[in-house]
Design a protein around this motif. Structure first.
Motif, mmCIF file in Angstrom:
data_model
loop_
_atom_site.group_PDB
_atom_site.id
_atom_site.type_symbol
_atom_site.label_atom_id
_atom_site.label_comp_id
_atom_site.label_asym_id
_atom_site.label_seq_id
_atom_site.Cartn_x
_atom_site.Cartn_y
_atom_site.Cartn_z
ATOM 1 N N LYS A 19 52.094 34.879 46.706
ATOM 2 C CA LYS A 19 52.585 35.400 45.436
ATOM 3 C C LYS A 19 53.143 36.794 45.643
ATOM 4 O O LYS A 19 52.734 37.514 46.529
ATOM 5 N N HIS A 20 54.045 37.173 44.760
ATOM 6 C CA HIS A 20 54.644 38.499 44.840
ATOM 7 C C HIS A 20 54.786 39.038 43.422
ATOM 8 O O HIS A 20 55.270 38.339 42.541
ATOM 9 N N ILE A 21 54.348 40.251 43.211
ATOM 10 C CA ILE A 21 54.470 40.887 41.906
ATOM 11 C C ILE A 21 55.735 41.731 41.914
ATOM 12 O O ILE A 21 55.934 42.557 42.810
ATOM 13 N N LYS A 22 56.600 41.522 40.934
ATOM 14 C CA LYS A 22 57.872 42.234 40.872
ATOM 15 C C LYS A 22 57.647 43.748 40.894
ATOM 16 O O LYS A 22 56.808 44.276 40.187
ATOM 17 N N GLY A 23 58.410 44.421 41.730
ATOM 18 C CA GLY A 23 58.302 45.871 41.836
ATOM 19 C C GLY A 23 57.295 46.339 42.876
ATOM 20 O O GLY A 23 57.215 47.517 43.164
ATOM 21 N N GLN A 37 44.161 38.875 47.649
ATOM 22 C CA GLN A 37 43.733 37.669 46.938
ATOM 23 C C GLN A 37 42.396 37.869 46.223
ATOM 24 O O GLN A 37 42.263 37.555 45.050
ATOM 25 N N SER A 38 41.403 38.437 46.921
ATOM 26 C CA SER A 38 40.064 38.541 46.335
ATOM 27 C C SER A 38 39.594 39.964 46.076
ATOM 28 O O SER A 38 38.657 40.185 45.329
ATOM 29 N N GLY A 39 40.236 40.939 46.731
ATOM 30 C CA GLY A 39 39.826 42.330 46.564
ATOM 31 C C GLY A 39 39.210 42.941 47.804
ATOM 32 O O GLY A 39 39.032 44.153 47.883
ATOM 33 N N MET A 40 38.890 42.133 48.800
ATOM 34 C CA MET A 40 38.250 42.655 50.011
ATOM 35 C C MET A 40 39.242 43.397 50.914
ATOM 36 O O MET A 40 38.961 44.505 51.366
ATOM 37 N N ARG A 41 40.392 42.793 51.200
ATOM 38 C CA ARG A 41 41.384 43.468 52.053
ATOM 39 C C ARG A 41 41.939 44.708 51.366
ATOM 40 O O ARG A 41 42.187 45.727 52.010
ATOM 41 N N SER A 42 42.127 44.638 50.051
ATOM 42 C CA SER A 42 42.661 45.808 49.348
ATOM 43 C C SER A 42 41.656 46.956 49.359
ATOM 44 O O SER A 42 42.046 48.121 49.374
ATOM 45 N N MET A 43 40.360 46.639 49.379
ATOM 46 C CA MET A 43 39.357 47.695 49.480
ATOM 47 C C MET A 43 39.485 48.381 50.844
ATOM 48 O O MET A 43 39.442 49.617 50.939
ATOM 49 N N ILE A 55 45.134 56.304 44.511
ATOM 50 C CA ILE A 55 45.075 54.909 44.961
ATOM 51 C C ILE A 55 44.324 54.092 43.918
ATOM 52 O O ILE A 55 43.237 54.478 43.492
ATOM 53 N N THR A 56 44.899 52.979 43.507
ATOM 54 C CA THR A 56 44.217 52.062 42.594
ATOM 55 C C THR A 56 44.063 50.725 43.292
ATOM 56 O O THR A 56 45.040 50.123 43.724
ATOM 57 N N ASN A 57 42.808 50.275 43.403
ATOM 58 C CA ASN A 57 42.511 48.963 43.978
ATOM 59 C C ASN A 57 42.242 48.012 42.814
ATOM 60 O O ASN A 57 41.347 48.256 42.012
ATOM 61 N N VAL A 58 43.020 46.932 42.717
ATOM 62 C CA VAL A 58 42.825 45.957 41.641
ATOM 63 C C VAL A 58 41.608 45.105 41.989
ATOM 64 O O VAL A 58 41.653 44.269 42.887
ATOM 65 N N LYS A 59 40.492 45.390 41.312
ATOM 66 C CA LYS A 59 39.247 44.673 41.578
ATOM 67 C C LYS A 59 39.401 43.190 41.238
ATOM 68 O O LYS A 59 39.951 42.842 40.203
ATOM 69 N N GLY A 60 38.950 42.340 42.142
ATOM 70 C CA GLY A 60 39.071 40.898 41.934
ATOM 71 C C GLY A 60 40.380 40.334 42.437
ATOM 72 O O GLY A 60 40.562 39.132 42.480
ATOM 73 N N GLY A 61 41.309 41.206 42.805
ATOM 74 C CA GLY A 61 42.569 40.796 43.413
ATOM 75 C C GLY A 61 43.422 39.873 42.558
ATOM 76 O O GLY A 61 43.329 39.867 41.326
ATOM 77 N N MET A 62 44.240 39.094 43.240
ATOM 78 C CA MET A 62 45.162 38.175 42.556
ATOM 79 C C MET A 62 44.382 37.113 41.786
ATOM 80 O O MET A 62 44.910 36.532 40.829
ATOM 81 N N ASN A 63 43.136 36.866 42.173
ATOM 82 C CA ASN A 63 42.319 35.873 41.462
ATOM 83 C C ASN A 63 42.107 36.272 40.009
ATOM 84 O O ASN A 63 41.914 35.405 39.155
ATOM 85 N N THR A 64 42.137 37.586 39.715
ATOM 86 C CA THR A 64 41.921 38.033 38.335
ATOM 87 C C THR A 64 43.194 38.551 37.673
ATOM 88 O O THR A 64 43.186 38.849 36.490
ATOM 89 N N TRP A 65 44.276 38.712 38.444
ATOM 90 C CA TRP A 65 45.556 39.222 37.907
ATOM 91 C C TRP A 65 46.277 38.112 37.150
ATOM 92 O O TRP A 65 46.583 37.070 37.688
ATOM 93 N N ARG A 66 46.526 38.305 35.888
ATOM 94 C CA ARG A 66 47.261 37.311 35.079
ATOM 95 C C ARG A 66 48.129 38.038 34.094
ATOM 96 O O ARG A 66 47.771 38.948 33.468
#
Length: 63
Positions: free
Chosen positions: A1-5, A32-38, A52-63
């Motif tokens: 997946k890719h988020i625009k921008g 995807q899950s938040g581990m690599r982004s951490m 720096i902002t880490n999206v907790k839960g990753g793409m699994n929670t991004w909607r």
């Protein structure tokens, strides 16, 4: 997946590509899950990034 921008930089390539990112702007990291982004957040902090902002839960929670 890719988020625009967003720029997609795999964690394994991040150390070599931090020069493409601006320390003057907020950096948002997500995986995807938040581990690599951490891990990416910790790496960026060591490189001197302060906003720096880490999206907790990753793409699994991004909607």
């Amino acid at each position: 997946k890719h988020i625009k921008g967003f720029r997609n930089i795999p964690l394994s390539e991040l150390p070599a590509q931090t020069g493409q990112l601006s320390k003057d702007r907020e950096v948002i990291v997500i995986c995807q899950s938040g581990m690599r982004s951490m891990k990416a957040s910790k790496l960026l902090k060591k490189q001197g990034f302060t906003s720096i902002t880490n999206v907790k839960g990753g793409m699994n929670t991004w909607r």
